[in-house]
Design a protein around this motif. Structure first.
Motif, PDB file in Angstrom:
ATOM      1  N   ILE A 136      36.546  60.583  70.565  1.00  0.00           N
ATOM      2  CA  ILE A 136      35.375  61.763  69.245  1.00  0.00           C
ATOM      3  C   ILE A 136      34.834  63.090  69.549  1.00  0.00           C
ATOM      4  O   ILE A 136      34.773  63.174  71.037  1.00  0.00           O
ATOM      5  N   THR A 137      35.440  63.837  68.916  1.00  0.00           N
ATOM      6  CA  THR A 137      35.833  65.513  69.331  1.00  0.00           C
ATOM      7  C   THR A 137      35.466  66.278  68.270  1.00  0.00           C
ATOM      8  O   THR A 137      34.840  65.503  67.085  1.00  0.00           O
ATOM      9  N   ASP A 138      34.206  67.196  68.861  1.00  0.00           N
ATOM     10  CA  ASP A 138      33.412  67.883  67.944  1.00  0.00           C
ATOM     11  C   ASP A 138      33.994  68.838  67.055  1.00  0.00           C
ATOM     12  O   ASP A 138      34.793  69.856  68.713  1.00  0.00           O
ATOM     13  N   VAL A 139      35.095  68.748  65.973  1.00  0.00           N
ATOM     14  CA  VAL A 139      35.423  70.604  65.084  1.00  0.00           C
ATOM     15  C   VAL A 139      34.792  71.522  64.882  1.00  0.00           C
ATOM     16  O   VAL A 139      34.667  71.438  63.720  1.00  0.00           O
ATOM     17  N   THR A 140      33.613  71.290  64.635  1.00  0.00           N
ATOM     18  CA  THR A 140      32.362  71.270  64.075  1.00  0.00           C
ATOM     19  C   THR A 140      32.453  73.348  63.902  1.00  0.00           C
ATOM     20  O   THR A 140      33.035  74.033  63.025  1.00  0.00           O
ATOM     21  N   ALA A 141      33.062  73.980  64.906  1.00  0.00           N
ATOM     22  CA  ALA A 141      33.319  75.713  65.787  1.00  0.00           C
ATOM     23  C   ALA A 141      34.650  75.864  64.009  1.00  0.00           C
ATOM     24  O   ALA A 141      34.569  77.104  63.464  1.00  0.00           O
ATOM     25  N   ALA A 142      35.857  75.170  64.444  1.00  0.00           N
ATOM     26  CA  ALA A 142      36.664  75.355  64.251  1.00  0.00           C
ATOM     27  C   ALA A 142      36.375  75.003  62.244  1.00  0.00           C
ATOM     28  O   ALA A 142      37.229  75.829  61.474  1.00  0.00           O
ATOM     29  N   VAL A 143      35.815  73.989  61.496  1.00  0.00           N
ATOM     30  CA  VAL A 143      35.668  73.524  60.209  1.00  0.00           C
ATOM     31  C   VAL A 143      34.608  75.067  59.519  1.00  0.00           C
ATOM     32  O   VAL A 143      35.115  75.374  58.515  1.00  0.00           O
ATOM     33  N   LYS A 144      33.984  75.448  61.272  1.00  0.00           N
ATOM     34  CA  LYS A 144      32.548  76.681  59.978  1.00  0.00           C
ATOM     35  C   LYS A 144      33.557  77.875  60.090  1.00  0.00           C
ATOM     36  O   LYS A 144      33.390  78.910  58.908  1.00  0.00           O
ATOM     37  N   ASN A 145      34.263  77.223  60.769  1.00  0.00           N
ATOM     38  CA  ASN A 145      34.816  78.511  60.400  1.00  0.00           C
ATOM     39  C   ASN A 145      36.034  79.149  59.559  1.00  0.00           C
ATOM     40  O   ASN A 145      36.528  80.548  58.696  1.00  0.00           O
TER      41      ASN A 145
END
Length: 959
Positions: A292-301
């Motif tokens: 499980i990886t948190d990709v919030t920063a990439a998606v929000k970018n």
């Protein structure tokens, strides 16, 4: 004249609207271009993101395989080392199981503690078991499976290393044992993959979980089943958050195999990417790893980039419209002629309006919108002239209707005034518009006084709840039709009333109409009764003493305080002798009178800080904090003496009062409620055996059962807490003595036990130091504390915090890099952090302590020297160590008001600290008397239970 037709489309004159054609066409083209560019950009960014994630998953797969390979290699090395252990070569050659057990016992603890080996079995060349050791209940369901492996290795003389996943995953090694080139048997060993998962979490930063099929093996109590997938969660990092995520994914993707291609989930304003990896175990398809990886920063970018592109396109569209506006300004100049004569229409001068419009009209070959407007205005004037005549006719009818409505309004007003509830209306801005007579009587405000005042600010000033404000906005907008809540309503005379409010949305017919109807029901008396019921929940109504539940809570708090401050104490547990006889002979009324008399006598006998409770029937208990064995015995004697002097006379029958008292000391006889009550209860029965009306002090020889905490027990408990995130942080406030403001907090570590209780560091830190887990605890506390403090700052709170460092931190090379990384990643100001070290910690490695402190202070953090004054070289450390604050040891502060020697010593310590330019903090401030003394001594800060008890961060910072 009223019947003159208006030809909207005269022959020979074509209608063309250039403004609409050009502006509308250009807007559509620009919107299409911007939309296409946004779509193409989005596809490109998402493709790059997907490629990066695929590369990351391949790296994760390699890391996991590498960690498992390393674990297997370590098992091989251990197997090869066994014949070279002291005495093992001779024992293995004899193939005597008893001899092997005797020799290998000396080496088993070393393999268990330092290599995490879960079990080891020795087999002879005939496949028979010689000896075995197990640290956990690690077994294989099919007994023939291990025998099959052993026979295979004995026959082939080649080791095998199967991975078997049942309730958890165990890496096995079955290898031949060679002594001097001769095979003497087979050894079977196993190690859990828990360390592999923790290492993967530490290396990659991603969370990992182990899913095991429940088809052939039962569900463990510690596992969590996902029924749709037919698996159980055997291990999971960040378990509390990730378990909720997996439950949500299970609902969205009932088929588990869909996770093999990786999926993305929007969860709590975060974006999470997860992928399923099959684990190459002995039983294929039995176990899977989920990453499980948190990709919030990439998606929000990606989203921010698309919005920026769309914003630029929108700005271009606006600029184009403005440009078109200026281009067509001249073309629309003739519109002014129509505008100037429109007031004549509004004033009812219809004939003059038509004459003026006809004189301004100029014949043109091509018609446009102004021509159409002029023609429509002429037609409108004809219609309005006709309607004006009809209005005058209907006016009389409206006056009659108005009189009828006035009567209905008066009826409704009288009805509202007689209703036994507060009835008021609010405008769309939340301001009071009307109030009924009962409301004026109840809250002592008149309708005129509340007119145009804010409902929330005037009547409910403690309304800071953003949720309540948001719900009121929903009602105003019509998104919510009703809202129910209870609130303290402030009256004009300074009193308060507890009111249950019901707010309803009103459909507005005009701008000045009410937006909300608020009806309030006074429930003050109901709340008073409810408060009394809450008191009854904690007290015995007969004696007004604490009941068993509340007494247990108080005992738990006293034990926690005693553990922190190392205060001894005692528990007295007793019941009344021959109480049943009194009830039987004189009735239950006599028994009740006796219990009240005993309660009254106890309140006059014990100290102010002592706590009493009636645990049921004729059972009473007393908590004596900060007392030794001799003091507890004196209290017991005093209680027996007081009870012996009293007597109860009912119906000409006199009853003497006596009791049997059991005494248990803490923490000597028990550090938790269960053990302590059991010890006191046993001592009470010993007192009864002595002949009643006696006391008995519990001793270790009386213990019927005792829980033995070994290093193995605590090592497993610490590792389990690491894996399941059972470590929690508490905060204890530190007050500035002069200003009485609290803007600094000490971070304290606690471990959540399986029963939900919190364990003190004193329970598990010694074991962590012996087993080498202390560095992992230091790292965990550092990361968790800085993350929590950063979260507090993001919610608008400002304070400084102290974090404790263990004595082993000064020889930990990873501590400083981790601190720097956490400060940067959480965007923390280092000046808001201080680190506490004790004199004993500094004494173990003074040069190392001084070097690390200098490096940390260069980052901008501060230091506190804890337990100041207890060492023989306190002043030397004060000169050598770069500390900002010294914390005077609580042993000097606790009895400051009663001990003049402590007062002199503390005054001297403060003078020396001020001489070195250091601030001072006093620990163990437990009453107002001590606080007043340290204020006179000019001590800067105070900490202790009188200032505030340790509690979770949410107690002090409501987010």
């Amino acid at each position: 004249m009223n019947n003159i037709p208006v030809d909207s489309q005269p022959k020979g004159r074509k209608f063309r609207s250039l403004r609409w054609k050009i502006s509308f066409g250009s807007s559509l083209i620009l919107l299409a271009v911007v939309s296409l560019f946004c779509f193409v950009s989005y596809l490109g960014l998402m493709t790059n993101f997907a490629n990066q994630q695929e590369v990351e998953y391949r790296r994760y797969s390699l890391e996991i395989n590498s960690l498992i390979t390393t674990t297997t290699r370590n098992l091989h090395q251990l197997a090869e080392m066994i014949p070279f252990l002291d005495g093992m070569k001779k024992a293995l050659l004899t193939s005597d199981g008893e001899n092997i057990s005797h020799v290998f016992d000396a080496h088993w603890a070393l393999l268990q503690f330092h290599n995490d080996v879960e079990f080891i079995h020795f087999y002879n060349a005939s496949n028979q078991l010689n000896a075995s050791w197990d640290s956990l209940d690690v077994t294989i369901d099919d007994d023939q499976l291990l025998s099959k492996w052993v026979r295979h290795v004995n026959q082939s003389e080649h080791p095998i290393n199967p991975l078997l996943c049942r309730e958890s995953c165990i890496q096995y090694l079955i290898a031949p044992i060679l002594v001097g080139g001769r095979k003497v048997g087979v050894v079977a060993m196993g190690i859990s993959l828990v360390d592999v998962f923790l290492a993967f979490k530490r290396i990659s930063g991603a969370d990992i979980g182990l899913l095991i099929s429940t088809k052939d093996n039962p569900l463990s109590q510690q596992d969590i089943e996902i029924s749709n997938w037919g698996v159980q969660i055997s291990a999971l990092t960040n378990k509390e958050r990730n378990h909720d995520i997996l439950k949500r994914v299970n609902q969205l993707y009932p088929e588990m195999h869909t996770l093999k291609d990786s999926i993305q989930l929007h969860w709590n304003n975060r974006y999470v990417q997860m992928k399923l990896f099959p684990l190459d175990s002995y039983e294929p398809g039995k176990a899977h790893l989920i990453i499980i990886t948190d990709v919030t920063a990439a998606v929000k970018n990606i989203h921010d980039s698309i919005w920026k592109i769309a914003l630029i396109g929108l700005l271009g569209l606006i600029f184009s419209e403005i440009l078109l506006f200026f281009i067509f300004t001249r073309l629309l100049a003739k519109l002014r002629d129509v505008i100037f004569v429109l007031p004549l229409l509004a004033n009812g001068q219809f004939e003059k309006f038509r004459l003026s419009l006809a004189s301004a009209d100029q014949k043109q070959h091509v018609r446009d919108e102004v021509d159409t407007l002029s023609e429509a205005a002429v037609s409108l004037s004809l219609q309005l002239e006709k309607l004006e005549q009809e209005v005058s006719t209907r006016t009389k009818m409206l006056i009659e209707q108005k009189n009828a409505l006035s009567k209905e309004r008066d009826f409704v007003q009288n009805l509202l005034d007689t209703a036994q509830a507060i009835v008021l209306t609010q405008s769309s801005e939340g301001r009071i518009m009307s109030l009924n007579t009962y409301g004026e009587m109840l809250i002592h405000y008149t309708e005129v006084e509340l007119k145009d005042k804010s409902f929330l600010q005037t009547l409910i000033p403690e309304y800071e709840s953003q949720d309540l404000l948001f719900r009121f906005k929903e009602i105003h907008l019509g998104e919510r039709m009703q809202l129910r809540h209870e609130a303290i309503t402030h009256c004009k005379d300074g009193t308060t009333r507890h009111v249950a409010w019901l707010h309803s949305h009103l459909d507005k017919q005009a701008e000045n109409d009410p937006s909300i109807l608020s009806v309030g029901l006074d429930v003050t008396e109901y709340k008073r009764v409810e408060g009394h019921l809450a008191w009854l929940a904690d007290h015995d109504p007969l004696t007004n003493m604490f009941n068993r539940r509340r007494f247990s809570e108080e005992l738990e708090q006293v034990l926690s305080r005693a553990e922190r401050y190392q205060h001894p104490g005692a528990l007295l547990f007793f019941d009344l002798d021959r109480f049943k006889y009194i009830n039987d002979t004189s009735g239950h009324q006599a028994g009740d009178s006796l219990l009240k008399m005993v309660a009254s006598m106890l309140s006059q006998t014990i100290r102010t800080d002592d706590i009493t409770g009636r645990l049921g029937g004729d059972e009473f208990a007393i908590i004596l904090p900060e007392i030794n064995a001799s003091g507890a015995i004196e209290v017991a004697k005093k209680v027996l003496s007081q009870l012996g002097q009293a007597q109860l006379t009912i119906n000409n029958r006199t009853h003497k009062i006596s009791a049997s008292i059991g005494i248990a000391l803490f923490p000597e006889h028990g550090a938790n409620i269960h053990d302590l009550l059991a010890a006191a209860d046993l001592a009470m029965y010993q007192a009864k055996a002595k002949g009643r009306n006696a006391w008995y002090l519990f001793s270790d020889q009386d213990r019927s059962r005792e829980r033995i905490h070994t290093l193995v027990y605590w090592k497993e408990k610490i590792e389990y807490s690491h894996l399941h995130d059972n470590f929690v942080l508490y905060l204890q406030p530190i007050m500035h003595v002069k200003t009485k403001e609290t803007s600094h907090y000490e971070v304290l570590l606690r471990m959540k036990d399986n029963d939900g209780s919190m364990l003190s560091p004193a329970d598990f830190i010694p074991a962590a130091e012996h087993t080498g887990l202390i560095h992992a605890i230091d790292h965990m506390v550092l990361r968790k504390a800085i993350t929590q403090i950063a979260h507090i700052y993001k919610n608008g709170f400002h304070a400084t915090f102290s974090i404790n460092l263990s004595a082993h931190a000064f020889n930990d090379p990873e501590l400083l890099p981790i601190l720097k990384q956490e400060l940067v990643s959480n965007q923390m100001n280092p000046a808001s952090l201080m680190f506490e070290i004790t004199e004993t910690a500094a004494l173990e490695d003074l040069p190392g302590a001084r070097g690390l402190m200098i490096e940390i202070k260069e980052l901008g953090c501060g230091f506190v020297l804890d337990d100041f004054g207890v060492g023989f070289s306190s002043f030397y450390y004060l000169r050598e160590l770069p500390v900002d604050v010294v914390k005077i040891d609580g042993s000097f502060i606790r009895n400051l008001s009663a001990n003049s020697d402590d007062l002199i010593l503390v005054n001297a310590l403060c003078s020396v600290a001020r001489g070195f330019g250091k601030r001072t903090t006093a620990e163990f401030v437990e009453n107002a008397e001590v606080l007043a003394l340290i204020e006179k001594l000019d001590i800067d800060y105070a900490q202790g239970y009188y200032i505030g008890k340790p509690a979770p961060a949410t107690t002090f910072f409501q987010t």
